[in-house]
Design an enzyme around this catalytic site. Structure first.
Site, PDB file in Angstrom:
ATOM      1  N   ALA A 233       0.860  -1.187   0.000  1.00 44.65           N
ATOM      2  CA  ALA A 233       0.000   0.000   0.000  1.00 44.65           C
ATOM      3  C   ALA A 233       0.887   1.224   0.000  1.00 44.65           C
ATOM      4  CB  ALA A 233      -0.920   0.009   1.219  1.00 44.65           C
TER       5      ALA A 233
ATOM      6  N   ALA B 236       0.544   5.538   0.234  1.00 43.06           N
ATOM      7  CA  ALA B 236      -0.333   6.690   0.461  1.00 43.06           C
ATOM      8  C   ALA B 236       0.476   7.979   0.385  1.00 43.06           C
ATOM      9  CB  ALA B 236      -1.027   6.550   1.807  1.00 43.06           C
ATOM     10  N   SER B 237      -0.143   9.076   0.819  1.00 44.00           N
ATOM     11  CA  SER B 237       0.480  10.382   0.640  1.00 44.00           C
ATOM     12  C   SER B 237       1.707  10.591   1.515  1.00 44.00           C
ATOM     13  CB  SER B 237      -0.548  11.486   0.934  1.00 44.00           C
ATOM     14  OG  SER B 237      -1.053  11.347   2.248  1.00 44.00           O
ATOM     15  N   ILE B 238       1.729   9.958   2.683  1.00 45.21           N
ATOM     16  CA  ILE B 238       2.811  10.187   3.625  1.00 45.21           C
ATOM     17  C   ILE B 238       3.750   8.994   3.739  1.00 45.21           C
ATOM     18  CG2 ILE B 238       3.266  10.410   6.113  1.00 45.21           C
ATOM     19  CD1 ILE B 238       1.073  12.419   6.297  1.00 45.21           C
ATOM     20  N   ALA B 239       3.223   7.798   3.608  1.00 38.68           N
ATOM     21  CA  ALA B 239       4.028   6.605   3.861  1.00 38.68           C
ATOM     22  C   ALA B 239       3.549   5.452   2.984  1.00 38.68           C
ATOM     23  CB  ALA B 239       3.934   6.214   5.346  1.00 38.68           C
ATOM     24  N   GLN B 240       4.311   4.369   3.011  1.00 41.40           N
ATOM     25  CA  GLN B 240       3.885   3.137   2.358  1.00 41.40           C
ATOM     26  C   GLN B 240       4.125   1.974   3.301  1.00 41.40           C
ATOM     27  OE1 GLN B 240       6.250   3.219  -1.255  1.00 41.40           O
ATOM     28  NE2 GLN B 240       7.688   1.707  -0.482  1.00 41.40           N
ATOM     29  N   VAL B 241       3.451   0.852   3.023  1.00 43.76           N
ATOM     30  CA  VAL B 241       3.471  -0.296   3.924  1.00 43.76           C
ATOM     31  C   VAL B 241       4.030  -1.515   3.205  1.00 43.76           C
ATOM     32  CG1 VAL B 241       2.057  -1.835   5.353  1.00 43.76           C
ATOM     33  CG2 VAL B 241       1.504   0.609   5.210  1.00 43.76           C
TER      34      VAL B 241
ATOM     35  N   LYS C 149       5.504   0.172   8.259  1.00 48.89           N
ATOM     36  CA  LYS C 149       5.125   1.446   7.655  1.00 48.89           C
ATOM     37  C   LYS C 149       6.343   2.361   7.615  1.00 48.89           C
ATOM     38  CE  LYS C 149       1.500   5.012   7.973  1.00 48.89           C
ATOM     39  NZ  LYS C 149       0.266   5.406   8.692  1.00 48.89           N
TER      40      LYS C 149
ATOM     41  N   ASP D  17     -10.911   7.793  11.653  1.00 50.11           N
ATOM     42  CA  ASP D  17     -10.828   7.547  10.207  1.00 50.11           C
ATOM     43  C   ASP D  17     -11.274   6.110   9.943  1.00 50.11           C
ATOM     44  OD1 ASP D  17     -10.356   8.388   7.632  1.00 50.11           O
ATOM     45  OD2 ASP D  17      -8.218   7.912   7.654  1.00 50.11           O
TER      46      ASP D  17
END
Length: 510
Positions: A133, A135-140, A155, A290
């Site tokens: 995954a 995203a805008s700030i990090a990836q996993v 993460k 969220d």
């Protein structure tokens, strides 16, 4: 640096907003005055060619923010939690903002892990996957701990993300200050306060130790919740730019076909999602803010698994009690009591008429109770309630806005699982149980015990405080007779209060 050099960045931002059609949508949402609207669009129109096209299949505002990059995507996500600022329609549109970006290279991710943990990836993990995954700030990444063989989720912040965010946030501040200077009418929307709120959220998300702490606290609060799991934080494999959690294995909450294939009962899942959220908000005052389908899975045994703890909500104990009484009053259709609670809490100015307010609340509640169970929405109720309280002079309370926004999202999750879920049937026992535990005689006893402990903690200091006050008054040559007697009386009252509180608490808790 929040200087004029940000103008170039803002020109490209404005050009992108105009090119994608987002400029008009935003201007409408903020009810921008005609003169300011004409000036803004007139300034950016010649520079449209500098703007990014974005994805034409997306709505205008998400299209523009996604094209502009990670800071803008995150800004849109934060604004989606503030319908009080951007309006309900735009907040709803921003909630579907795509948070999917191309992943960064696996070798870069491994170097980040090694730098943060001080060990090579091969020493810590026996397996380390490509990104699962981004995203805008990090990836996993999915990985396996070499020491225990346990599967984990790792993460990792995007390289250079802190610097990139700071540049854009500086531009946001410059824009907010410029807007407030050029348009005094805009100050009622507090543009700079909005940016400060965003800055605070992002600062927290750029330190994964804080997200790990949120996950750890949430797990501790919910450890006894049946049918609910929070992945365990692996503190020894976590740092500022890397966070490691236990791997959440399960079917995505948003995939009904997968849930059906696994034999899960979707009506029960929908009811449990609502029940869990209300329990966390009321019982703990700390909730996942969220809680959409992308952050929920269903384990093979039917447990709901929550993850991604970047945005959490907090409500103090007093506000929780007020909120519960308001909610329960609506459930019981006791509108006068709901009105009285607002006045008692100081939410509505005392010079307003409580009976008139109760009638306004009845106009909010009765149409909703007349609906079919499948159309009843607690989120809609809270939204209408905020509209009414605003007309009666109630100031916006940010924590309740976040609660309302999350309630809408959770309701959406429940209804996506089963449209027949009855929101009130689920909410009533949760709210009633909380009221019984937090407002009844046992709760009074606990409150008195807390008060007694505080007074007892400061008790040894009271003589010194009284003596110090008397000495200061004597040195200043002030009339002390009445004041000194007041202080001595206060000391006696405090001492008596300690004994009374302790005694009553013992009786009530016996």
């Amino acid at each position: 640096m929040r200087g004029p050099h940000n103008i170039l960045r803002l020109i490209r931002t404005g050009a992108t907003m105009e090119r994608t059609g987002a400029m008009k949508v935003v201007m409408d949402a903020f009810e921008t005055p005609p003169l300011v609207r004409m000036a803004a669009r007139g300034l950016v129109w010649p520079f449209q060619w500098l703007g990014y096209k974005g994805d034409p299949d997306m709505p205008p505002v998400p299209r523009a923010l996604t094209a502009l990059g990670p800071a803008y995507i995150k800004f849109g996500q934060v604004l989606s939690t503030r319908p009080d600022v951007v309006g309900g329609d735009l907040a709803t549109e921003l909630r579907v903002l795509q948070d999917k970006l191309p992943p960064f290279d696996l070798a870069v991710a491994k170097r980040a892990v090694e730098s943060e943990l001080g060990q090579s990836v091969d020493e810590v993990f026996s397996a380390f996957s490509e990104p699962v995954a981004a995203a805008s700030i990090a990836q996993v990444h999915r990985a396996t701990l070499a020491e225990t063989g346990e599967d984990v989720a790792v993460k990792i912040l995007r390289p250079g993300i802190e610097r990139a965010f700071q540049k854009d946030v500086d531009a946001f501040y410059f824009a907010a200050d410029s807007i407030e200077f050029l348009s005094p009418a805009s100050r009622r929307l507090r543009p700079r306060d909005v940016i400060e709120h965003f800055d605070g959220v992002v600062t927290g998300e750029l330190d994964l130790r804080l997200e790990a702490a949120s996950a750890s606290e949430f797990a501790a609060n919910t450890v006894k919740d049946a049918g609910f799991q929070v992945p365990e934080v692996k503190w020894e494999y976590s740092a500022r730019r890397v966070m490691t959690l236990g791997w959440a294995e399960g079917a995505p909450m948003g995939d009904n076909a997968a849930l059906d294939a696994a034999g899960h009962h979707r009506h029960s899942l929908g009811s449990r999602v609502l029940e869990l959220f209300l329990s966390h908000a009321l019982r703990d005052g700390y909730f996942h803010a969220d809680m959409h389908q992308g952050n929920l899975k269903v384990a093979a045994n039917g447990d709901i698994i929550a993850y991604d703890f970047g945005i959490m909500g907090h409500i103090d104990e007093y506000t929780r009690r007020v909120y519960a009484e308001i909610l329960y009053g609506f459930i019981q259709r006791d509108y006068l009591r709901v009105a009285e609670v607002h006045f008692e809490a100081g939410y509505v100015p005392a010079d307003r008429d409580v009976d008139e307010f109760a009638r306004a609340l009845r106009a909010v509640g009765e149409p909703i109770f007349g609906m079919d169970a499948t159309r009843i929405s607690m989120g809609r109720l809270l939204s209408y309630l905020f509209e009414v309280t605003e007309r009666f002079g109630m100031e916006t309370r940010t924590e309740l806005i976040l609660l309302q926004r999350t309630m809408v999202v959770v309701e959406g999750v429940a209804r996506s699982l089963d449209p027949e879920v009855n929101i009130w049937d689920v909410a009533k026992p949760v709210v009633a149980r909380y009221i019984e535990e937090s407002i009844g005689p046992r709760a009074l006893g606990k409150d008195l015990m807390k008060t007694a402990r505080v007074l007892m903690r400061f008790g040894p200091r009271l003589p010194g405080l009284v003596e110090g006050a008397l000495i200061r008054q004597a040195v200043a040559d002030e009339p002390v007779k009445s004041r000194s007697w007041s202080l001595l009386i206060l000391g006696g009252v405090v001492a008596a209060g300690i004994g009374f509180a302790a005694g009553v608490a013992v009786v009530l808790l016996a």
